[in-house]
Motif scaffolding. Sequence first.
Motif, PDB file in Angstrom:
ATOM      1  N   UNK A  47      -9.624   5.345   3.567  1.00  0.00           N
ATOM      2  CA  UNK A  47      -8.504   4.615   4.199  1.00  0.00           C
ATOM      3  C   UNK A  47      -7.176   5.102   3.649  1.00  0.00           C
ATOM      4  N   UNK A  48      -7.103   5.328   2.333  1.00  0.00           N
ATOM      5  CA  UNK A  48      -5.850   5.779   1.720  1.00  0.00           C
ATOM      6  C   UNK A  48      -5.449   7.138   2.259  1.00  0.00           C
ATOM      7  N   UNK A  49      -6.393   8.053   2.351  1.00  0.00           N
ATOM      8  CA  UNK A  49      -6.097   9.390   2.875  1.00  0.00           C
ATOM      9  C   UNK A  49      -5.709   9.308   4.343  1.00  0.00           C
ATOM     10  N   UNK A  54       3.070   6.963  -1.299  1.00  0.00           N
ATOM     11  CA  UNK A  54       4.526   7.045  -1.423  1.00  0.00           C
ATOM     12  C   UNK A  54       4.940   7.937  -0.270  1.00  0.00           C
ATOM     13  N   UNK A  55       5.120   7.326   0.901  1.00  0.00           N
ATOM     14  CA  UNK A  55       5.381   8.120   2.089  1.00  0.00           C
ATOM     15  C   UNK A  55       4.177   8.991   2.391  1.00  0.00           C
ATOM     16  N   UNK A  96       0.824  -1.208   0.000  1.00  0.00           N
ATOM     17  CA  UNK A  96       0.000   0.000   0.000  1.00  0.00           C
ATOM     18  C   UNK A  96       0.859   1.259   0.000  1.00  0.00           C
ATOM     19  N   UNK A  97       2.156   1.119   0.331  1.00  0.00           N
ATOM     20  CA  UNK A  97       3.049   2.278   0.407  1.00  0.00           C
ATOM     21  C   UNK A  97       4.344   1.961  -0.329  1.00  0.00           C
ATOM     22  N   UNK A  99       5.307  -2.834 -11.169  1.00  0.00           N
ATOM     23  CA  UNK A  99       4.666  -4.094 -10.796  1.00  0.00           C
ATOM     24  C   UNK A  99       3.641  -3.867  -9.691  1.00  0.00           C
ATOM     25  N   UNK A 100       4.000  -3.062  -8.696  1.00  0.00           N
ATOM     26  CA  UNK A 100       3.072  -2.770  -7.604  1.00  0.00           C
ATOM     27  C   UNK A 100       1.864  -2.001  -8.124  1.00  0.00           C
TER      28      UNK A 100
END
Length: 66
Positions: free
Chosen positions: A57-59, A34-35, A4-5, A19-20
Amino acid sequence: MDTADLASLRDPTEDAILAVLSARMASERIYTAVGAMLIAINPCKQARGPGSAHAVRAVSMIQRAS
């Protein structure tokens, strides 16, 4: 490979990052951290909106990292 990061990749080569992002896109997870930054990939189709549980969730993950 999935994370996820992207900042947590041991070897952040272009191939590893692609790939990710490809794996996440295939499973319709268009938001990737990304951080303290957030990447959103345009799926070129109807996607879950910014108020969706996935987006929230991402935020939240980004806010906790900063």
